[in-house]
Design an enzyme around this catalytic site. Structure first.
Site, PDB file in Angstrom:
ATOM      1  N   GLY A  37      33.253  46.956  42.045  1.00 36.66           N
ATOM      2  CA  GLY A  37      32.800  46.060  40.786  1.00 36.66           C
ATOM      3  C   GLY A  37      32.269  46.710  39.909  1.00 36.66           C
ATOM      4  N   ASN A  97      29.172  38.567  48.112  1.00 34.00           N
ATOM      5  CA  ASN A  97      30.414  38.862  47.938  1.00 34.00           C
ATOM      6  C   ASN A  97      31.346  37.737  48.696  1.00 34.00           C
ATOM      7  OD1 ASN A  97      32.255  41.778  49.507  1.00 34.00           O
ATOM      8  ND2 ASN A  97      32.893  40.434  47.833  1.00 34.00           N
ATOM      9  N   GLY A  98      32.476  37.643  47.984  1.00 36.51           N
ATOM     10  CA  GLY A  98      33.238  36.479  48.781  1.00 36.51           C
ATOM     11  C   GLY A  98      33.684  35.471  47.759  1.00 36.51           C
ATOM     12  N   CYS A 141      39.526  41.000  56.182  1.00 34.24           N
ATOM     13  CA  CYS A 141      40.625  41.044  54.940  1.00 34.24           C
ATOM     14  C   CYS A 141      41.361  42.620  55.144  1.00 34.24           C
ATOM     15  CB  CYS A 141      39.961  41.232  53.723  1.00 34.24           C
ATOM     16  SG  CYS A 141      40.784  41.552  52.290  1.00 34.24           S
ATOM     17  N   SER A 157      44.492  55.705  44.561  1.00 29.62           N
ATOM     18  CA  SER A 157      44.821  55.049  45.730  1.00 29.62           C
ATOM     19  C   SER A 157      45.912  55.448  46.844  1.00 29.62           C
ATOM     20  CB  SER A 157      44.903  53.529  45.224  1.00 29.62           C
ATOM     21  OG  SER A 157      45.945  53.476  44.409  1.00 29.62           O
ATOM     22  N   ASP A 171      49.413  52.174  46.973  1.00 28.07           N
ATOM     23  CA  ASP A 171      48.890  51.036  47.924  1.00 28.07           C
ATOM     24  C   ASP A 171      49.415  49.941  47.965  1.00 28.07           C
ATOM     25  OD1 ASP A 171      46.840  51.185  45.694  1.00 28.07           O
ATOM     26  OD2 ASP A 171      46.896  49.169  46.545  1.00 28.07           O
ATOM     27  N   CYS A 199      44.924  35.531  46.466  1.00 34.11           N
ATOM     28  CA  CYS A 199      43.904  35.677  47.525  1.00 34.11           C
ATOM     29  C   CYS A 199      42.779  34.193  47.349  1.00 34.11           C
ATOM     30  CB  CYS A 199      43.217  36.979  47.541  1.00 34.11           C
ATOM     31  SG  CYS A 199      41.613  36.948  48.984  1.00 34.11           S
ATOM     32  N   CYS A 252      42.914  38.943  58.089  1.00 31.74           N
ATOM     33  CA  CYS A 252      43.371  37.574  57.150  1.00 31.74           C
ATOM     34  C   CYS A 252      44.612  38.670  56.367  1.00 31.74           C
ATOM     35  CB  CYS A 252      42.472  37.475  56.377  1.00 31.74           C
ATOM     36  SG  CYS A 252      43.303  36.338  55.010  1.00 31.74           S
ATOM     37  N   CYS A 277      47.539  37.334  52.004  1.00 28.63           N
ATOM     38  CA  CYS A 277      48.313  37.710  50.679  1.00 28.63           C
ATOM     39  C   CYS A 277      49.890  38.235  51.000  1.00 28.63           C
ATOM     40  CB  CYS A 277      47.612  38.775  50.021  1.00 28.63           C
ATOM     41  SG  CYS A 277      47.021  40.243  51.078  1.00 28.63           S
TER      42      CYS A 277
END
Ligand code: AMP
Length: 448
Positions: free
Chosen positions: A28, A102-103, A236, A284, A347, A383, A435, A438
């Protein structure tokens, strides 16, 4: 997505929190904040921008205390505004408290309306504030019992660190959507979103908090309790695909090693792809390309120079200037590219804008062909738990066939990794529940 950090009983707590947040900066970049607790109570400081921009030496020197929590923010609920910067601070019936989260809570709207109806006044637009109102409104004995009881009312993804007088509490949602690790440096306990932050302060990661687990540190001692019954873990999977830092350890190996194995699996899935070179989209895609090259024998090359000093492109005043900044960020290395058939690996492909720009830049630099490989399956669903994916309307794979996406991005071919191989690499032989909504659209499953 966000990053959180906490450290207890340490005279360098504010500075260590700064370092921990610095290591979590990739999670972030919108705002950063630290709250510390000392004999006079809790003091906190938050600001917009990067950790190094928010915390000058002066500011850090004024934060004194031996318990601290910190946060870096990437807004997914609530706008990018200083009012939503964390840690959030409250005066409650339990005394002063600070929260870093976070979340994304999936029942935030419902709880928000219900609490407002009961007279609650919210100071921010972030769903993280809800837990403060819940424990104030529904206290149940001491702070721990109260937290345990009220955390059960939250649905969705949450990894929390709380700072109270003489106490730091960490909690992870019953599905374990978002990461939260316990570590130790000397006699101090640390909680952090990723192991890289624990290591940044010379600490040793001990273990992940279990889904539904709460850890309380007071008087230098740690206690654990479950605040929820055990559910099937829903970690995740996108953390390992994109979000987590390569040196972070997930499923008992570094994310870098997992990505290299994914690259190898991609090569195994596509033995017919022949090219002069294979390259990753920096940063990435680089580990995936390394793995692909290792397995296929196709030479690994850098086709882009990534400029690390461009800063955030949204600072530019208009679209034209933003486009220039984007171009500055990734500059093609022309003589490596010219007349080459290139396997390019990234990615993920979300809206398709990155691949489109990059492929066009490779073609302008003289690439003969670009075969695009994506190290994860098509993203077909937004998501609900905190990864910043756009709405379904903007997700290219939710609207177009792979052949049409290939045409949109201008590639000569486009292939994705299978979900089976992604799960295989991310689990690394462990019994982990992921999870993957997505990629599957199966969000109902992830809520049960
Ligand atoms: P897009 O350009 O919309 O197709 O997005 C794909 C690119 O964005 C890839 O290069 C990814 O590395 C990157 N990416 C994927 N997910 C995220 C995210 N949640 N936030 C920022 N960048 C992302």
């Amino acid at each position: 997505m966000c990053g959180i950090f906490a450290i207890t009983n340490n005279k360098n707590a504010p500075h260590f929190t700064f370092l921990g947040l610095f290591a979590l900066q990739h999670r972030g970049q919108e705002s950063a904040g630290i709250a510390v607790e000392n004999a006079n109570g809790i003091i906190y400081y938050t600001g917009m921008g990067l950790v190094s921009e928010v915390f000058s030496n002066n500011v850090l020197e004024n934060l004194k205390g031996e318990n601290a929590i910190g946060h870096v923010r990437y807004s997914t609920a609530g706008s990018s505004d200083i009012i939503n910067a964390q840690p959030l601070f409250f005066n409650s019936s339990f005394g002063q408290m600070a929260i870093a989260h976070n979340g994304n809570l999936t029942n935030a709207k419902k709880l928000w309306r219900w609490l407002q109806h009961q007279g609650a006044i919210f100071q921010s637009a972030s769903d993280s504030e809800i837990i403060a109102h819940l424990i104030s409104k529904y206290p149940a004995g001491n702070i721990e019992t109260s937290l345990a009881k009220n955390l059960r009312k939250l649905q969705g993804a949450f990894s929390f660190v709380f700072l109270f007088k003489g106490r730091v509490i960490a909690a992870r949602d019953p599905f374990g959507f978002r990461p939260l690790l316990l570590g130790k440096v000397g006699k101090s306990y640390i909680f952090a979103s990723e192991s890289c932050a624990i290591e940044a302060v010379g600490g040793k990661p001990l273990r992940e908090l279990a889904p539904g687990e709460m850890a309380v540190v007071s008087g230098g001692k740690i206690r654990f309790r479950m605040f929820s019954r055990k559910r099937r873990e829903r970690k995740c999977i996108f953390e390992q695909v994109y979000f987590a830092r390569p040196d972070t350890v997930v499923s008992q190996r570094t994310v870098h090693s997992t990505r290299c194995e994914i690259g190898e699996l991609l090569a195994g899935e596509n033995p017919d792809l022949k090219a002069d070179i294979v390259a990753g989209v920096p940063d990435s895609g680089t580990a995936y390309a390394l793995g692909f090259s290792r397995r296929s024998g196709i030479a690994l090359q850098n086709v882009f120079m990534r400029n690390r000093y461009t800063g955030r492109s949204f600072i530019q005043p208009n679209q034209k200037m933003r486009d220039f900044t984007a171009r500055l960020k990734l500059a093609p290395i022309k003589d490596v590219i010219k007349r080459k058939t290139i396997i390019l690996i990234d990615d993920s492909l979300v809206r398709g804008t990155t691949s489109r720009k990059i492929i066009s830049s490779l073609k302008k630099a003289g690439a003969k062909k670009v075969f695009m490989l994506i190290a994860s399956p098509p993203v077909i669903s937004p998501c609900l738990w905190g990864i910043d994916t756009p709405t379904k309307k903007e997700l290219i794979a939710a609207k177009l066939s792979i052949a049409k996406i290939k045409n949109f991005i201008g590639a000569d071919s486009l292939r994705y990794l299978t979900l089976k191989n992604l799960v295989r690499a991310c689990a690394n032989g462990l019994r982990t529940g992921f999870c993957d909504a997505c990629f599957t659209g199966n969000s109902a499953l992830s809520n049960k």
